[in-house]
Design an enzyme around this catalytic site. Sequence first.
Site, mmCIF file in Angstrom:
data_model
loop_
_atom_site.group_PDB
_atom_site.id
_atom_site.type_symbol
_atom_site.label_atom_id
_atom_site.label_comp_id
_atom_site.label_asym_id
_atom_site.label_seq_id
_atom_site.Cartn_x
_atom_site.Cartn_y
_atom_site.Cartn_z
ATOM 1 N N ARG A 84 -32.922 11.811 32.870
ATOM 2 C CA ARG A 84 -31.664 10.683 33.037
ATOM 3 C C ARG A 84 -32.472 9.528 33.746
ATOM 4 N NH1 ARG A 84 -27.361 10.811 37.255
ATOM 5 N NH2 ARG A 84 -25.473 9.390 36.471
ATOM 6 N N HIS A 88 -31.327 5.882 32.262
ATOM 7 C CA HIS A 88 -31.037 4.979 32.845
ATOM 8 C C HIS A 88 -31.763 3.124 33.106
ATOM 9 C CE1 HIS A 88 -27.299 6.959 35.272
ATOM 10 N NE2 HIS A 88 -27.157 7.511 34.057
ATOM 11 N N VAL A 92 -29.811 -0.206 31.215
ATOM 12 C CA VAL A 92 -29.270 -1.571 32.179
ATOM 13 C C VAL A 92 -30.803 -3.197 31.901
ATOM 14 C CG1 VAL A 92 -29.376 -2.565 34.549
ATOM 15 C CG2 VAL A 92 -29.154 -0.726 33.953
ATOM 16 N N ASP A 100 -38.077 -1.473 32.110
ATOM 17 C CA ASP A 100 -38.942 -1.824 32.523
ATOM 18 C C ASP A 100 -39.085 -1.028 34.040
ATOM 19 O OD1 ASP A 100 -36.620 -2.227 33.797
ATOM 20 O OD2 ASP A 100 -36.684 -4.548 33.960
ATOM 21 N N SER A 102 -37.025 -0.989 36.028
ATOM 22 C CA SER A 102 -36.237 -1.276 37.211
ATOM 23 C C SER A 102 -35.691 -0.242 38.264
ATOM 24 C CB SER A 102 -35.558 -2.475 36.677
ATOM 25 O OG SER A 102 -33.902 -1.852 35.835
ATOM 26 N N ASN A 120 -25.530 5.750 40.222
ATOM 27 C CA ASN A 120 -27.096 6.279 40.453
ATOM 28 C C ASN A 120 -26.890 6.491 41.520
ATOM 29 O OD1 ASN A 120 -27.747 4.813 37.497
ATOM 30 N ND2 ASN A 120 -28.695 3.615 38.463
ATOM 31 N N PRO A 189 -22.364 3.837 30.534
ATOM 32 C CA PRO A 189 -21.503 4.157 29.916
ATOM 33 C C PRO A 189 -21.328 5.611 31.131
ATOM 34 C CG PRO A 189 -22.939 5.069 27.983
ATOM 35 C CD PRO A 189 -23.465 4.477 29.996
ATOM 36 N N HIS A 219 -27.006 16.322 27.499
ATOM 37 C CA HIS A 219 -26.093 16.808 28.350
ATOM 38 C C HIS A 219 -27.008 18.726 27.787
ATOM 39 C CE1 HIS A 219 -23.271 13.752 29.516
ATOM 40 N NE2 HIS A 219 -24.772 13.294 29.856
ATOM 41 N N THR A 220 -27.365 18.537 27.128
ATOM 42 C CA THR A 220 -27.811 20.097 26.858
ATOM 43 C C THR A 220 -28.495 20.886 28.575
ATOM 44 O OG1 THR A 220 -28.672 21.414 25.425
ATOM 45 C CG2 THR A 220 -29.963 19.974 26.272
ATOM 46 N N ASP A 279 -31.275 23.051 23.592
ATOM 47 C CA ASP A 279 -31.038 23.132 22.493
ATOM 48 C C ASP A 279 -29.960 22.787 21.554
ATOM 49 O OD1 ASP A 279 -29.235 24.352 23.319
ATOM 50 O OD2 ASP A 279 -30.532 26.379 23.754
#
Length: 350
Positions: A84, A88, A92, A100, A102, A120, A189, A219-220, A279
């Site tokens: 994640r 993220h 951005v 980068d 950031s 965040n 999102p 999201h598994t 999976d």
Amino acid sequence: MKILFSLFLIMLLVSMPILSLATNFSETCEDGSGEPGSGFGIGFGIVLEFGLYRNSCPEAESIVYSWVENAVLQDPRMAASLLRLHFHDCFVNASPLGCDASVLLDDTEGLVGEKTAPPNLNSLRGFEVIDSIKANLETVCPETVSCADILAMAARDSVVVSGGPSWDVEVGRKDGRTASKQAATTSLPSPNSTVPTLISIFRKVGLSQTDMVALSGGHTLGKAKCTSFTARLQPLQTGQPANHGDNLEFLESLQQLCSTVDTSVAITQLDLVTPSTFDNQYYVNLLSGEGLLPSDQALAVQDPGTREIVETYAADQSVFFEDFKNAMVKMGGITGGSEGEIRRNCRAVN
């Protein structure tokens, strides 16, 4: 599936920041020949390469993998956390370097970073793992491997140690010298995003509908707070008829979970069936009406195009893995100008 039993087994009450892998992630990626010097980037100015550190820091990838493997062994949630972080970071694009690092910058007197942006705050984790990797690399090959490249490699390795596919990571990213809380607030999102919104957000950074559905498969892994999926419970709370594709038994189990404990600390797995394995079960869940986040379930019910992709991935894990790998390389190629640096400390500019 014994939904209610499973939910209470994995329900945790925690006071620490909680992971909610709430970023939903779609054209086939042009990823070069795999030889040094061949590269790809969605942006301009930086050309990423395979094998860039082969001579300058040959131990780089093994060092990253070792730290990630150990971190996930100690805390299986860390796989989703590191994956994640990369998402993220890349989404951005205000710096304007995209991927980068950031997202790693701490606030200073002259900089309000991205860590305190609503998507965040009290949610992103894994910063200490990145710190450890960077410290190790600075000892072996100082000022050579960027923090942004560490994020990209750690994301790949998190998938691998969780049973998912591997891929060659293009490297050569620069670390940004600034960050934007505002951009992090508006660019990422939401767990409540509709399919048209998701498609629009992904297209703005050069990713297609297929990339979006494939990257959503991240999201598994991971967990989410009740506060991130309350919209899924509206049919039960308002007495309105269930939406097309809703699984009422699943929704009732979620409502019971979130009504018996503090919703700010109650969490559940994004994938109840194989929560720590990378999976295609996520897509099987969507077809059963058991997507946890509204933005996830939307992929199966709001748009015929995204549903067709969901059905394909649910039926054939190898297709999902291939599209996910391509989308990850493509997302990792979101870069901007050639400005930037190789930070010595991922939390601060040099």
